[in-house]
Design an enzyme around this catalytic site. Structure first.
Site, PDB file in Angstrom:
ATOM      1  N   GLU A 187       0.664  -0.977   0.048  1.00  0.00           N
ATOM      2  CA  GLU A 187       0.165   0.145   0.561  1.00  0.00           C
ATOM      3  C   GLU A 187       0.759   1.131  -0.127  1.00  0.00           C
ATOM      4  OE1 GLU A 187      -3.013  -0.665   3.340  1.00  0.00           O
ATOM      5  OE2 GLU A 187      -3.445  -2.511   2.602  1.00  0.00           O
ATOM      6  N   GLU A 303      -5.818  -8.324   0.232  1.00  0.00           N
ATOM      7  CA  GLU A 303      -5.870  -7.986   1.378  1.00  0.00           C
ATOM      8  C   GLU A 303      -8.184  -8.015   1.472  1.00  0.00           C
ATOM      9  OE1 GLU A 303      -4.515  -5.385   3.976  1.00  0.00           O
ATOM     10  OE2 GLU A 303      -2.061  -5.584   3.588  1.00  0.00           O
TER      11      GLU A 303
HETATM   12  C1  BGC Z   1      -2.641  -3.100   7.539  1.00  0.00           C
HETATM   13  C2  BGC Z   1      -3.137  -3.603   8.639  1.00  0.00           C
HETATM   14  C3  BGC Z   1      -4.577  -3.213   8.599  1.00  0.00           C
HETATM   15  C4  BGC Z   1      -5.308  -4.114   7.892  1.00  0.00           C
HETATM   16  C5  BGC Z   1      -6.650  -3.726   8.231  1.00  0.00           C
HETATM   17  C6  BGC Z   1      -3.080  -3.724   6.174  1.00  0.00           C
HETATM   18  O1  BGC Z   1      -2.880  -3.421   4.995  1.00  0.00           O
HETATM   19  O2  BGC Z   1      -1.003  -3.072   7.116  1.00  0.00           O
HETATM   20  O3  BGC Z   1      -2.375  -2.608   9.884  1.00  0.00           O
HETATM   21  O4  BGC Z   1      -5.013  -3.722  10.465  1.00  0.00           O
HETATM   22  O5  BGC Z   1      -4.949  -3.069   6.718  1.00  0.00           O
HETATM   23  O6  BGC Z   1      -7.629  -2.600   7.851  1.00  0.00           O
END
Ligand code: BGC
Length: 364
Positions: A187, A303
């Site tokens: 990100e 993710e």
């Molecule tokens: C971050 C986390 C976060 C998650 C969901 C990830 O990319 O590293 O810290 O909890 O995204 O928001």
């Protein structure tokens, strides 16, 4: 929950909301893809220059059901954000049906601030142990750089250090098999956008290729890996790349009540599941798939997840829907995350998997 983490996610929230209002897709020229090479999974003899020859499509196939080891190695040095992770936990992860783990790691807290920016053995050894146990269990592994805040804030000043960290990581894992994938940076955000990000990707790929000519590399778009920004990502001129994006939309639904997002308590009670909301996901994923098809590049939804404060039925519906949509388009996926109270598929208090999440991820 560091202030920096909170600040970062507050920005993410604002950006995500703005993105929802105006998602602009600027077409870029497709990158020519050369013919794929065979996956051999051979180890290098020297350990310096890898003889591993992977194919991005095969590597991505092994990532088809990935679990993010969130809140483990991504935490700030000396911090604890979730249950303690032990290498033995990988066996349960494999047993649950996951085919891979993504290992978000905050390397920047463990590398010297002066050239040659040496990574401390202690941290490298911890990650090595995870990688090697995962490989023994036939879990593929995504190694990334996570939460390198300084490179987002000042990419010019941090460029050499960032590349030096990659040089060390790529060398350290050069002899691991083709099921280990290198992801340039989680990100990217802040000022690390557009040409600055695309150039850093190209430079990083060149560094990795010195020791890993045949390794699969993963990249995602600047400004938090949002799906609508894929079109701004310039894929490196390389035939062994996976494109990645993250999906947490609508952010006010998935992050309701998040302690690390300023103002997220006001989103508590946000429902999800209307036809329009489903259609939005289908449309955004279809746009991503079309972008990837044009470039002949495999896609990893790296993710996705919903805070446990959301309505349980809506949460499971969303997970199930997103996972199916991804699979229908041939995207591999990475559930966020292993065992935090916020997102965890594993319930550390009960020492068992949350059956509703496992069903949503692996159901028919
Ligand atoms: C971050 C986390 C976060 C998650 C969901 C990830 O990319 O590293 O810290 O909890 O995204 O928001």
């Amino acid at each position: 929950m560091t202030p920096a983490r909170r600040r970062g996610w507050f920005v993410a929230a604002v950006v995500a909301i703005m993105a929802a209002a105006c998602s602009s897709i600027e077409p870029i020229e497709p990158i020519e893809q050369a013919e794929s090479v065979e996956q051999t999974g051979e180890m290098s003899e020297s350990g310096d220059v890898s003889s591993v020859e992977s194919d991005a499509w095969q590597a991505n196939e092994h990532l088809r059901a990935t679990l993010n080891l969130g809140a483990v190695f991504e935490v700030g040095r000396g911090e604890t954000w979730g249950p303690e992770f032990e290498v033995d936990d990988l066996a349960a992860i494999a047993d649950a049906g996951f085919t891979a783990v993504r290992v978000p790691a905050r390397w920047s807290d463990w590398a010297a601030s002066e050239a040659p920016y040496a990574i401390e053995d202690e941290f490298l050894d911890r990650i090595r142990a995870v990688v090697d146990r995962a490989l023994e269990l036939d879990l593929a592994v995504v190694i990334n750089i996570h939460h390198y805040d300084a490179v987002n804030d000042d990419p010019v000043a941090e460029r050499d250090r960032f590349l030096a960290i990659w040089d060390q990581l790529a060398t350290a894992f050069a002899d691991r098999p083709s099921t280990v994938v290198f992801e340039v940076l989680n990100e990217p955000n802040g000022t690390l956008i557009d040409r600055v990000w695309n150039d850093l990707v190209a430079d990083t790929v060149a560094v990795i290729r010195e020791s890993n000519p045949g390794r699969t590399i993963m990249v995602g778009p600047a400004e938090w890996y949002r799906v609508g920004d894929l079109a701004r990502l310039e894929l490196p001129a390389d035939d062994n790349v996976i494109a990645s994006f993250h999906y947490y939309e609508p952010f006010v639904f998935t992050h309701q009540g998040a302690g690390f997002v300023e103002g997220a308590d006001a989103w508590l009670g946000t429902p999800w599941g209307s036809d329009e909301e489903r259609a939005r996901i289908s449309q955004e994923f279809a746009t991503a798939a079309a972008w990837a098809d044009e470039r002949d590049v495999p896609v990893f939804l790296g993710e996705f997840g919903v805070l446990s404060d959301a309505d349980p039925a809506d949460r499971i519906e969303w997970l199930d829907f997103v996972r199916r949509e991804a699979e229908a388009l041939g995207f591999s996926w990475g559930y966020w995350d292993w065992a935090t109270i916020d997102f965890g598929a594993f319930d550390a208090a009960r020492d068992d998997w949350d059956p509703t999440i496992i069903d949503a991820l692996f159901g028919p």
